[in-house]
Design an enzyme around this catalytic site. Structure first.
Site, PDB file in Angstrom:
ATOM      1  NE  ARG A 331      41.333  11.424  19.950  1.00  0.00           N
ATOM      2  CZ  ARG A 331      40.902  10.276  19.421  1.00  0.00           C
ATOM      3  NH1 ARG A 331      41.077   9.129  20.084  1.00  0.00           N
ATOM      4  NH2 ARG A 331      40.301  10.263  18.247  1.00  0.00           N
ATOM      5  CB  SER A 400      42.884  17.620  14.525  1.00  0.00           C
ATOM      6  OG  SER A 400      43.054  17.049  15.807  1.00  0.00           O
ATOM      7  CE  LYS A 429      41.781  11.953  15.823  1.00  0.00           C
ATOM      8  NZ  LYS A 429      41.823  13.363  15.388  1.00  0.00           N
TER       9      LYS A 429
END
Length: 500
Positions: A331, A400, A429
């Protein structure tokens, strides 16, 4: 009469076949066995037992080898090779000594080239006591050959084409699967099973005259060679290749079994036994699962960027895997495509070598390019169904979710797993609010697919996640920023394992 009697006969006569076996280190039979065979050869009055089914198969194989090498007489060397190829205690002895029949066959090729092969120089009646009507072993071999050759004209050429094409398809498929077991799975047991299956198939095909099959072959006129489907042109993984090839083998064996009944019942019976063995091999080598099912045993997913100044991410990943990480997700929102591809290929090799899954975040195209096991999507990324069309049906698609409604929608859209959160404040995040463990508790009531708790989870709060009934988490900073990534992973896994 058993294969051991044939072996003893080779050694009692000090034949070229015995010499060939001696060259590769095959242990000679016991002195008692050799003496018994010598006594039978010297005294016609001693009873000679009927040949066993295995002995008949060995003899048939020796005849086939003689024909293959252009001769009409079975030599002791042909018999030596046949003894190692046909499944029997003799072959088991060779396997235990790590002796390969291919080595003997190569030596036989050399002997042929040098003109060394001689006829069998001992008399061994494998059909019972001699009588005026009972020919010697060599004439029996020739009689069997001529009987099969004479019956060739009775076979339908169309059936010959079916047998020929289907046998080739089966033979090729077995080799593909054996390569998978050997080089992808590195599984010695499965590799040996497949090699045995392949040799068993070769033995069965010896019952069909090769010249009959070759004379009927018409590849240019086969209407099936120009017919293909889209599915045949695409494979998503080595597992997909092996699974498709095994299905092809099983279908081929069924066809050979049915059409073989028109030719020789023994052939059909041999093929039937091989077909059941192919089913057992499939169960041993390829366990059918849905893509999401591949994550059912996973517990700890590590989110890694493509690069991080001051850290060797390959070393971090290896230590984390040693500590219990069983899925890695690549990611990196800031890396360009070149960097993603380079990092992805490195992580792909690493995860494959350690037998764990690699997931690509956001980018289905990159997931395919690096041969990742799947892709993870956010709520603002491509729809699940669209991503599925890009990566294919056999790769994993996860997403998600931040609410019960999103979890339910993900299930309806065909997600293989979901990430649920953010549970706590996260360094990767930023959210205006956090769902906490309440969403985790509720999620377990609405979905049965694998679910990973995400967001700010570390060794200090993972016990709260576990207390909510979640046995899977996805983490990043908790391992990535740790001085000892291995220990950090072990601490998190310990808490998760408590609820099993």
């Amino acid at each position: 009469m058993e294969p051991s009697d044939l072996l003893a006969a080779l050694f009692s006569d000090e034949s070229a076949g015995a010499a060939l076996l001696g060259e590769i280190g095959f242990p000679p039979p016991s002195t008692q066995t050799v003496t018994t065979v010598e006594a039978r050869t010297a005294a016609d009055t001693l009873p000679i037992p009927e040949p066993s089914e295995t002995t008949d198969r060995i003899r048939d194989r020796a005849i086939a080898l003689a024909r293959r090498f252009g001769g009409r007489e079975v030599s002791s060397e042909h018999l030596a090779v046949a003894l190692l190829e046909i499944e029997s205690p003799i072959r088991d002895t060779a396997n235990s000594a790590r002796l390969d029949p291919d080595t003997v066959r190569d030596r036989l090729d050399e002997s042929i080239a040098m003109g060394e092969v001689v006829e069998v120089d001992f008399q061994l009646d494998v059909d019972g006591p001699h009588s005026p009507e009972s020919p010697t072993d060599d004439s029996i071999s020739l009689r069997r050959e001529s009987r099969r050759t004479e019956s060739v004209d009775l076979f339908d050429p169309a059936v010959a084409r079916i047998i020929d094409a289907t046998a080739n398809r089966c033979r090729e498929g077995l080799r593909v699967v054996e390569d998978f077991a050997r080089f992808v799975r590195d599984d010695p047991s499965a590799t040996q099973s497949l090699k045995s299956l392949r040799h068993g198939f070769a033995e069965a095909m010896n019952l069909i005259p090769t010249e009959w099959l070759l004379s009927s072959r018409n590849t240019g006129g086969d209407v099936g060679t120009s017919i293909t489907t889209e599915a045949e042109r695409s494979r998503s993984s080595p597992e997909h290749v092996a699974a498709a090839s095994l299905k092809r083998v099983q279908e081929s064996l069924r066809s050979l079994e049915e059409y073989g009944k028109l030719i020789d019942p023994r052939f059909a019976e041999s093929i039937e036994r091989l077909r059941y063995r192919a089913y057992e091999t499939e169960q041993q080598l390829i366990v059918p699962t849905t893509p999401g099912g591949e994550l059912s045993a996973a517990h700890l997913m590590l989110l890694l960027p493509a690069m991080l100044p001051g850290r060797d991410l390959t070393q971090v990943a290896m230590q984390a895997i040693a500590g219990g990480v069983d899925v890695i997700q690549l990611r990196d929102k800031n890396a360009n495509d070149h960097v993603l591809l380079e990092a992805g290929r490195i992580f792909r090799e690493l995860t494959r070598n350690h037998g764990i899954r690699l997931i690509m975040n956001d980018r289905p195209d990159v997931a395919v390019a690096i041969e990742a096991d799947g892709v993870h999507l956010g709520q603002d990324d491509l729809p699940i169904k669209t991503a599925r069309r890009i990566i294919g049906p056999d790769r994993i698609v996860g997403t998600s979710t931040h609410s019960i409604e999103q979890i339910q929608q993900a299930v309806r859209d065909g997600a293989d797993y979901v990430g649920v959160g953010p549970t706590f404040a996260s360094t990767t995040k930023h959210f205006a609010e956090f769902t906490g463990v309440e969403l985790l508790r509720a999620a377990g009531e609405v979905a049965s697919i694998p679910m990973f708790a995400i967001g700010g989870i570390d060794a200090g709060n993972v016990s709260e996640v576990a207390a909510a009934g979640f046995g899977r988490v996805a983490v990043s900073g908790a391992i990535l920023n740790a001085d000892d990534p291995r220990q950090a992973a072990m601490n998190i896994r310990a808490a998760l394992d408590m609820i099993e």
